[in-house]
Write a protein that holds these residues in place. Structure first.
Motif, PDB file in Angstrom:
ATOM      1  N   ASP A 246     -45.484   3.621  56.831  1.00  0.00           N
ATOM      2  CA  ASP A 246     -46.447   3.960  55.788  1.00  0.00           C
ATOM      3  C   ASP A 246     -45.776   4.832  54.731  1.00  0.00           C
ATOM      4  OD1 ASP A 246     -48.441   2.675  57.257  1.00  0.00           O
ATOM      5  OD2 ASP A 246     -48.956   4.510  58.349  1.00  0.00           O
ATOM      6  N   GLN A 247     -46.025   4.501  53.472  1.00  0.00           N
ATOM      7  CA  GLN A 247     -45.586   5.330  52.343  1.00  0.00           C
ATOM      8  C   GLN A 247     -46.838   6.099  51.897  1.00  0.00           C
ATOM      9  OE1 GLN A 247     -42.282   4.977  52.158  1.00  0.00           O
ATOM     10  NE2 GLN A 247     -42.505   3.266  53.606  1.00  0.00           N
ATOM     11  N   GLU A 248     -46.824   7.409  52.111  1.00  0.00           N
ATOM     12  CA  GLU A 248     -48.087   8.132  52.120  1.00  0.00           C
ATOM     13  C   GLU A 248     -48.199   9.231  51.072  1.00  0.00           C
ATOM     14  OE1 GLU A 248     -49.574   8.225  56.582  1.00  0.00           O
ATOM     15  OE2 GLU A 248     -47.538   9.025  56.439  1.00  0.00           O
ATOM     16  N   LEU A 249     -49.451   9.551  50.768  1.00  0.00           N
ATOM     17  CA  LEU A 249     -49.733  10.759  50.016  1.00  0.00           C
ATOM     18  C   LEU A 249     -49.837  11.920  50.983  1.00  0.00           C
ATOM     19  CD1 LEU A 249     -52.363  10.133  47.225  1.00  0.00           C
ATOM     20  CD2 LEU A 249     -49.895   9.783  47.187  1.00  0.00           C
ATOM     21  N   ILE A 250     -49.366  13.063  50.522  1.00  0.00           N
ATOM     22  CA  ILE A 250     -49.670  14.328  51.183  1.00  0.00           C
ATOM     23  C   ILE A 250     -50.686  15.044  50.299  1.00  0.00           C
ATOM     24  CG2 ILE A 250     -48.805  16.649  51.667  1.00  0.00           C
ATOM     25  CD1 ILE A 250     -46.258  15.467  52.697  1.00  0.00           C
ATOM     26  N   PHE A 251     -51.826  15.370  50.869  1.00  0.00           N
ATOM     27  CA  PHE A 251     -52.789  16.207  50.170  1.00  0.00           C
ATOM     28  C   PHE A 251     -52.364  17.653  50.410  1.00  0.00           C
ATOM     29  CE2 PHE A 251     -55.410  12.398  51.276  1.00  0.00           C
ATOM     30  CZ  PHE A 251     -55.441  11.879  49.991  1.00  0.00           C
ATOM     31  N   ALA A 252     -51.870  18.297  49.346  1.00  0.00           N
ATOM     32  CA  ALA A 252     -51.315  19.646  49.432  1.00  0.00           C
ATOM     33  C   ALA A 252     -52.165  20.597  48.592  1.00  0.00           C
ATOM     34  CB  ALA A 252     -49.873  19.647  48.939  1.00  0.00           C
ATOM     35  N   SER A 253     -51.843  21.892  48.708  1.00  0.00           N
ATOM     36  CA  SER A 253     -52.654  22.911  48.033  1.00  0.00           C
ATOM     37  C   SER A 253     -54.114  22.740  48.440  1.00  0.00           C
ATOM     38  CB  SER A 253     -52.500  22.789  46.500  1.00  0.00           C
ATOM     39  OG  SER A 253     -53.228  23.760  45.804  1.00  0.00           O
ATOM     40  N   THR A 254     -54.323  22.672  49.766  1.00  0.00           N
ATOM     41  CA  THR A 254     -55.661  22.421  50.311  1.00  0.00           C
ATOM     42  C   THR A 254     -56.373  23.695  50.756  1.00  0.00           C
ATOM     43  OG1 THR A 254     -54.634  22.015  52.462  1.00  0.00           O
ATOM     44  CG2 THR A 254     -55.140  20.081  51.101  1.00  0.00           C
ATOM     45  N   GLY A 255     -55.707  24.839  50.616  1.00  0.00           N
ATOM     46  CA  GLY A 255     -56.395  26.098  50.870  1.00  0.00           C
ATOM     47  C   GLY A 255     -57.291  26.424  49.694  1.00  0.00           C
ATOM     48  N   THR A 256     -58.534  26.777  49.963  1.00  0.00           N
ATOM     49  CA  THR A 256     -59.464  27.050  48.856  1.00  0.00           C
ATOM     50  C   THR A 256     -59.115  28.371  48.183  1.00  0.00           C
ATOM     51  OG1 THR A 256     -60.988  27.995  50.474  1.00  0.00           O
ATOM     52  CG2 THR A 256     -61.387  25.727  49.800  1.00  0.00           C
ATOM     53  N   LYS A 257     -59.218  28.385  46.855  1.00  0.00           N
ATOM     54  CA  LYS A 257     -58.914  29.582  46.076  1.00  0.00           C
ATOM     55  C   LYS A 257     -60.170  30.203  45.473  1.00  0.00           C
ATOM     56  CE  LYS A 257     -54.171  28.177  45.079  1.00  0.00           C
ATOM     57  NZ  LYS A 257     -54.128  27.103  46.087  1.00  0.00           N
ATOM     58  N   ASN A 258     -61.264  29.448  45.459  1.00  0.00           N
ATOM     59  CA  ASN A 258     -62.548  29.974  44.999  1.00  0.00           C
ATOM     60  C   ASN A 258     -63.274  30.577  46.205  1.00  0.00           C
ATOM     61  OD1 ASN A 258     -65.218  30.368  44.201  1.00  0.00           O
ATOM     62  ND2 ASN A 258     -65.236  28.574  42.866  1.00  0.00           N
ATOM     63  N   PRO A 259     -63.557  31.882  46.174  1.00  0.00           N
ATOM     64  CA  PRO A 259     -64.174  32.520  47.348  1.00  0.00           C
ATOM     65  C   PRO A 259     -65.551  31.963  47.689  1.00  0.00           C
ATOM     66  CG  PRO A 259     -64.143  34.011  45.451  1.00  0.00           C
ATOM     67  CD  PRO A 259     -63.297  32.838  45.088  1.00  0.00           C
ATOM     68  N   ASN A 260     -66.161  31.259  46.753  1.00  0.00           N
ATOM     69  CA  ASN A 260     -67.471  30.669  47.019  1.00  0.00           C
ATOM     70  C   ASN A 260     -67.389  29.333  47.759  1.00  0.00           C
ATOM     71  OD1 ASN A 260     -68.886  32.764  45.656  1.00  0.00           O
ATOM     72  ND2 ASN A 260     -68.367  31.813  43.696  1.00  0.00           N
ATOM     73  N   ASP A 261     -66.169  28.786  47.863  1.00  0.00           N
ATOM     74  CA  ASP A 261     -65.998  27.498  48.537  1.00  0.00           C
ATOM     75  C   ASP A 261     -65.790  27.710  50.038  1.00  0.00           C
ATOM     76  OD1 ASP A 261     -66.172  25.949  46.241  1.00  0.00           O
ATOM     77  OD2 ASP A 261     -64.002  26.023  45.865  1.00  0.00           O
ATOM     78  N   PRO A 262     -66.324  26.811  50.864  1.00  0.00           N
ATOM     79  CA  PRO A 262     -65.998  26.885  52.291  1.00  0.00           C
ATOM     80  C   PRO A 262     -64.520  26.580  52.485  1.00  0.00           C
ATOM     81  CG  PRO A 262     -67.186  24.858  51.790  1.00  0.00           C
ATOM     82  CD  PRO A 262     -67.232  25.694  50.550  1.00  0.00           C
ATOM     83  N   PRO A 263     -63.869  27.193  53.478  1.00  0.00           N
ATOM     84  CA  PRO A 263     -62.419  27.013  53.646  1.00  0.00           C
ATOM     85  C   PRO A 263     -62.017  25.589  54.002  1.00  0.00           C
ATOM     86  CG  PRO A 263     -63.344  28.240  55.493  1.00  0.00           C
ATOM     87  CD  PRO A 263     -64.420  28.138  54.465  1.00  0.00           C
ATOM     88  N   THR A 264     -62.993  24.788  54.447  1.00  0.00           N
ATOM     89  CA  THR A 264     -62.700  23.401  54.818  1.00  0.00           C
ATOM     90  C   THR A 264     -63.049  22.406  53.696  1.00  0.00           C
ATOM     91  OG1 THR A 264     -64.883  23.241  55.845  1.00  0.00           O
ATOM     92  CG2 THR A 264     -63.041  23.837  57.278  1.00  0.00           C
TER      93      THR A 264
END
Length: 351
Positions: A246-264
């Protein structure tokens, strides 16, 4: 393995860890992670912890300078992680079990008197050097002008690549096409593997600052929409190619930076395919979330939201702004790592 992690993996997501800290690798392996990545900030944090002082002292005794020590420590930490993922790499025949090794971020330092062609030549030289002799190491190259120009030659030399700092479809397309040209020149298509790291949360920080007028429905979804569109393009391109892996995407920078967003938030929005390389705290949040994840990677926002985003977003400005910030976030930690080793040199020589 927690039920939440198990449900995420069951959607088809390959879980990677954005760290090579040994105890975190062990913990995330137990949770079901199948790969990891390294960068200067990660190495700096490990050195700050003091656990490598004896190794640094030994390297000082060998007469190594600060830069050589930094790269020796990086290489050794990545090798340690590679060993831990080696069985996964064998079992999946190369589809997982990779650890990414980032090339010198200082090549992108705008204060250095280097032309893009000189930077490109250095990426090619270092990519070949740091990949040699490794079966489950990916070489991480940024999607800068100089980095993109190095990809075909590196792929032609059969170097396995992780293209990082991708924010736009144009960067992804140029990277993918260059690597595919190089892979065909390499000729080992049965073992050919490539990944493309799409950064997500940084885009949503950009739109909060630059596009405050976006509706509530659109604000905070631009990074997700961008990633899903590139994921779809990647699926369509490789479906017609004769590659075993598989030639794949990596979804990176997935840690939330807006404190109002759930971490997941980003984990849930992109579940179902390819790779999520999550910070340790994000994987911890998934474990503790109690969420039963379902496939969402191919579910798009409404046409109205997409049209609103497309009308408001200046792709070129986003690209130039985020690349400049991204390079800065790479260069500064590498300089900090060198400063840290210099401080350790003084500290250890005084004892």
């Amino acid at each position: 393995m927690s039920d939440s992690i198990a449900s995420l993996i069951a959607t088809g997501t390959k879980l990677y860890l954005d760290s090579v800290e040994p105890s975190l690798i062990d913990q995330n392996l137990a949770w079901g992670a199948v790969g990891a990545t390294s960068n200067p900030a990660i190495i700096s944090d490990i050195v700050k912890g003091g656990g490598l002082d004896s190794r640094i002292e030994a390297l000082l005794g060998e007469g190594l300078d600060n830069e050589a020590i930094a790269w020796t420590l990086t290489d050794e930490l990545v090798i340690d992680a590679q060993k831990k993922f080696a069985s996964i790499h064998r079992e999946t025949e190369g589809n997982a079990g990779w650890v990414s090794f980032e090339l010198d971020p200082l090549l992108e330092d705008p204060t250095l008197d280097m032309s893009d062609s000189e930077r490109t030549a250095k990426y090619i030289e270092l990519g070949k050097k740091w990949s040699a002799g490794h079966t489950n190491r990916m070489i991480k190259v940024p999607a800068s002008e100089a980095g993109l120009a190095a990809l075909e030659e590196l792929a032609a030399a059969c170097v396995t690549l992780n293209v990082t700092l991708i924010f736009t479809d144009d960067q992804y397309t140029r990277a993918r096409d260059a690597i595919w040209r190089g892979a065909q020149r390499c000729g080992k298509l049965d073992s050919f593997k490539s990944v493309y790291s799409i950064f997500i949360s940084r885009i949503d920080i950009y739109t909060q600052e630059k596009l405050p007028g976006l509706s509530d429905e659109a604000q905070g979804t631009v990074g997700i929409l961008n990633a899903k569109r590139i994921w779809k393009a990647n699926q369509e391109f490789w479906s017609g190619k004769s590659t075993k892996l598989d030639q794949e995407l990596i979804f990176a920078s997935t840690g939330t930076k807006n404190p109002n967003d759930p971490p997941t938030k980003y984990v849930a929005a992109l579940a179902g395919s390819d790779i999520q390389t999550n910070p340790p705290a994000t994987n911890q949040a998934v474990v503790e979330s109690g969420i039963e994840f379902s496939r969402t990677v191919d579910q798009m926002p409404s046409k109205a939201v997409q049209d609103e985003i497309d009308a408001a977003l200046d792709i070129q400005d986003m690209h130039s702004t985020l690349m400049s910030e991204g390079v800065d976030k790479f260069v500064k930690p590498q300089r900090a790592l060198l400063d840290l080793i210099a401080a350790k040199r003084k500290e250890l020589s005084a004892t």
